[in-house]
Write an enzyme that holds these catalytic residues in place. Structure first.
Site, PDB file in Angstrom:
ATOM      1  N   GLU A  44      27.299  31.404   8.983  1.00 18.11           N
ATOM      2  CA  GLU A  44      27.072  31.198  10.406  1.00 18.11           C
ATOM      3  C   GLU A  44      26.964  29.716  10.763  1.00 18.11           C
ATOM      4  OE1 GLU A  44      24.829  34.205  12.198  1.00 18.11           O
ATOM      5  OE2 GLU A  44      23.784  32.872  13.580  1.00 18.11           O
ATOM      6  N   TYR A 101      15.085  23.323   8.702  1.00 19.84           N
ATOM      7  CA  TYR A 101      15.759  24.002   9.808  1.00 19.84           C
ATOM      8  C   TYR A 101      14.771  24.343  10.929  1.00 19.84           C
ATOM      9  CZ  TYR A 101      19.081  27.185  11.994  1.00 19.84           C
ATOM     10  OH  TYR A 101      19.921  27.804  12.868  1.00 19.84           O
TER      11      TYR A 101
END
Length: 842
Positions: free
Chosen positions: A7, A359
């Site tokens: 992704e 992240y």
DNA sequence: GCAAGGTC
């Protein structure tokens, strides 16, 4: 070759690392990173997408067209066919006529009436990430097997399905499969690739239903609101499944505040002193609701000068260290430090991309066991001298991390990587980075201990109390001082001690209405109500500000925002509550489980919307009026002194500059300039009219400075400032003339500047700060010879050289961060140039 | 000139 499609880039990289024999090689296809590696000798390549690579939209024929506007039809004049469910007639609004547009704007009549057509319009998927698609197709052509390895959730399945449809265009027969992992760790990923499955088309369809329904409702209602009373280009009135209920939350809170009836109460408070220390005392009855009782008690103590300590109670309490950051808690903590959620995400993204933090889009609040906590603390210690001492303490301690309530395994909570030199970061980045780094350290530390002292004091027979908090053991607070209250130390007193008492006063107060949302609180409230996701909430709030539905922080709805909610609440209530999201989730679950189909769910939603449109169209003018009135109310700065109509903020069509003008124009020609660099808002009641000239008085809010009030009329005597001679003109003296430098205030613009009396010949002029009392010193600058003046601001007097290009300022600019971009690098080259440059900037 | 959802 096997192709793995992830992704995002980081997932592609991690997967390559975890599957590869040895180390994967970084390669580029066009300009995109891919990872080449071998698995048991076989060639593999992994690439990351950038989220969704296709975006749903209406076909070009019925889309916005620069020449035609929003509601064009196909070339042959026929409205495109749509799949209309059985029992529903095809939209009768098809027109053979091409829309007529005068000057590109024709918003009367048929445009809103054509919206039912949009409700049934077909939807197509258009490429949104052309570069990524190009790389994907390039690799797919060479692949003998394609593995979809996007995130294991509904949107991930949809992203994978969209990627597959791109792959199929160039490689119709290549075998494909799906790898499902829920954490980017060795065991999970290898297991997923050892047990490949098929892509779950039902799950992807569920995601696509969500896309379609959001688009249809959003586009139809946004166009409806925008066109009901067209406010000119750039004035979109948007609506959507998430933004509208979010706006409704803010409006609802504002309505509660307006409906709030304050109650009177009374407080008796004063100061006490003992042992060279002063502290606050208050009556033991913190709030008197009975005025007579308060007055009686006050009469006893009004003239008291001493009190006696009747008891001393000490209690210590522990404050537990905070839990690890996920997206929402980071946004809330940063908002408390003055960084909006949207800005937090932009900064966090940049910190993540440059390797400073992990992240940033996570729900997880529990560190995985595999995370090397000590290694990170070590890294922080060596890269950040400011954190080194506390890092050493953490390393010496037991280092037992706290845990939050949400545990997921996709990504670890937001934490610093320990890599990178924080000194290289800019202001905002550094502020957010330190918040994240300090939070991380705090989660590894012990509780803080706060000792509270409560004194009971008898003053003339009335019971008083005093309370003080002292941080006796900092614990995690050594790393994480955010939101820490200042110590309130009480002197060491014992029972029977006497204290001096003074300034005892009876204060009349009123209860406060419920507080407005801060941006941080609103993000949390959205999460609680299931509105938006961790990745979208911040940008949705920001959107509500840009369409001017919201203003200020703490958040207030504008009149426009309230009008929008009122209108939609009446005619399209489904979009104003979180229920639409809840029902959509339910529908999507049915599609994902195969109990319903995408077409059926979307058509049902289209029918619901179509059912609302008749009434919406019928009330188009009412709504248009309501919006127009609200927009005027938002722009209002006061009443016109000449004709009594509203004075509003306007934008000049010619110059695009703003000014304050009368709504009575063209019959009334009253206009005023807008004070620059400040946010203008109206005043209420008596303060709203200038006693000198009758023009409105307004509130001016400069950025991060104290607000002030002034009369909008620059010619008003209250704004009048006499001209001051501030020195002799050097340029004139050198040319053998006599010129004096005089400070003026422009009547037209209200701007202040210094100009030579011989301006026509020598051209010398300098800008002056907009605010503050000005006085001459008679001195000249040692660097450039320009006059030195004193400006008195709220922060005290400030000596400045009036020359913006003064070389003395250059030195300061080089030393500190301030003053950048203001004639910094350029050599002082005369005053005339300064003025020229400044006017060119506008 | 439109939504919300991914991510750059």
């Amino acid at each position: 070759m096997k192709l793995v499609i992830a992704e995002k880039n980081i997932a592609a990289q991690k997967i390559a690392q975890l599957l590869a024999d040895g180390k994967p090689k970084t390669d580029k296809v066009y300009n995109t990173q891919v990872y080449r590696f071998t698995v048991s000798g076989e060639d593999w390549v992994s690439m990351g997408l950038a989220g969704h690579i296709l975006a749903p939209d209406f076909p070009d024929e019925i889309l916005f067209d620069k020449k035609q506007g929003w509601y064009s039809v196909s070339d042959d004049g026929e409205v495109l066919p749509a799949d209309v469910p059985d029992g529903l007639a095809r939209p009768p609004y098809a027109t053979k006529r091409k829309p007529f547009l005068a000057n590109g704007i024709n918003i009367k009549g048929w445009k809103v009436e054509s919206l039912p057509y949009l409700t049934w319009a077909p939807i197509v998927k258009k490429p949104a990430e052309k570069e990524i698609i190009r790389v994907l197709k390039n690799l797919a052509k060479k692949a003998d097997h394609v593995i979809i390895a996007t995130d294991f959730d509904r949107e991930g399945e949809l992203i994978g399905s969209d990627a597959l449809s791109c792959v199929r265009e160039v490689a119709p027969d290549v075998p494909t499969s799906r790898a499902r992992y829920s954490a980017l760790i060795k065991g999970e990923v290898t297991a997923a690739f050892d047990n490949l499955v098929e892509l779950d088309q039902d799950l992807a369809d569920a995601g696509e239903s969500r896309q379609y329904i959001d688009l249809i409702w959003g586009a139809v209602l946004t166009r409806y609101l925008t066109l009901a009373r067209f406010g000119g280009f750039g004035n979109v009135r948007s609506a959507g499944r998430v933004q509208t209920p979010t706006l409704a939350l803010v409006v609802e809170r504002e309505r509660e505040r307006m409906a709030f009836v304050p109650e009177d109460y009374w407080q008796i408070r004063g100061m006490a002193a003992a042992k060279d220390a002063e502290f606050k005392i208050g009556h033991a009855t913190a709030r008197f609701t009975d005025k007579a009782a308060a007055e009686t008690a006050f009469a006893h103590v009004e003239h008291a000068t001493t009190g006696t300590v009747t008891s001393v109670a000490k209690r210590s309490r522990k404050q537990q260290p905070p839990t690890p950051f996920n997206t929402t808690s980071l946004q809330a903590a940063a908002a408390a430090e003055g960084i909006s959620p949207a800005r937090t995400m932009r900064i966090a993204e940049s910190l993540y991309m440059s390797g400073f933090i992990s992240y940033p889009r996570v729900d997880n609040t529990v560190y995985p066991r595999t995370l090397d906590l000590a290694g990170i603390v070590d890294g922080l210690a060596s890269n950040s001298p400011a954190l080194r001492p506390v890092c050493k303490k953490v390393l010496a301690g037991p280092m037992k991390p706290t845990r939050g309530k949400t545990e997921t395994t996709d990504h670890p909570p937001i934490h610093p990587t320990g890599q990178g030199d924080p000194e290289t970061l800019d202001g905002g980045q550094k502020k957010l980075y330190m918040l994240i780094a300090r939070r991380f350290l705090a989660t590894l530390m012990g509780p803080a201990t706060i000792e509270n002292t409560k004194l009971a004091i008898d003053v003339a027979g009335e019971p008083f109390t005093a309370s003080g908090d002292v941080l006796v053991d900092a614990g995690f607070r050594e790393a994480y001082p955010y939101g820490l209250k200042r110590d309130e130390q009480l002197p060491a007193l014992a029972e029977g001690d006497t204290v001096d008492v003074r300034d005892i006063a009876l204060e009349a107060k009123q209860t406060e209405p419920p507080a407005r949302y801060s941006q941080g609180r609103l993000v949390q409230e959205m999460e609680k109500r299931g509105l938006g996701t961790k990745s979208t909430r911040a940008s949705i709030i920001e959107r509500l500000y840009t369409v001017k539905y919201l203003k200020n922080d703490p958040i207030e709805p504008s009149q426009l925002g309230m009008a929008i909610i009122d209108a939609l609440h009446e005619f399209a209530p489904r979009i104003t509550t979180p229920e639409m999201t809840a029902e959509l989730d339910e529908d999507m679950t049915h599609v994902a489980e195969g109990q319903d189909t995408q077409d059926h769910v979307v058509e049902h939603s289209r029918a619901l919307l179509a059912g609302l449109l008749d009434t919406l169209i019928e009330h188009k003018d009412d709504l248009g009026d309501a919006i127009a009135d609200a927009v005027t109310a938002d722009a209002r700065v006061g009443a016109c002194p000449k004709c009594g109509k509203d004075l509003v903020m306007k934008t000049s069509a010619k110059t695009r500059g703003s000014f304050i003008g009368c709504m009575g124009w063209p019959d009334c020609d009253v206009t005023y300039p807008v004070p620059s660099g400040v946010k203008v808002s109206p005043l209420e009641g008596e303060a709203a009219v200038c006693p000198e000239c009758g023009a409105p008085r307004i509130k001016c809010q400069p950025f991060r400075q104290k607000a002030y009030e002034m009369c909008v009329n620059p010619k008003c005597p209250t704004n009048f400032e006499p001209d001051i001679v501030v020195g002799e003109c050097r340029a004139c003296a050198e040319a053998g003339r006599h010129g004096e430098l005089v400070a003026h205030k422009s009547e037209k613009s209200g701007k202040r500047f210094i100009r030579c009396t011989n301006y026509d010949e020598c051209g010398t002029s300098y800008p002056l700060p907009a605010r503050g009392k000005l006085s001459a010193t008679g001195e000249v600058c040692e660097h450039c010879g320009a006059p030195i003046v004193v400006v008195e601001t709220a922060r005290g007097p400030w000596r400045i050289c009036v020359n913006m290009d003064c070389p003395g300022k250059e030195k300061k600019a080089a030393g500190g961060a301030r003053g950048r971009g203001r004639g910094g690098a350029k050599k002082a080259s005369g005053a005339k140039k300064t003025t020229a440059k400044r006017s060119a900037k506008k």
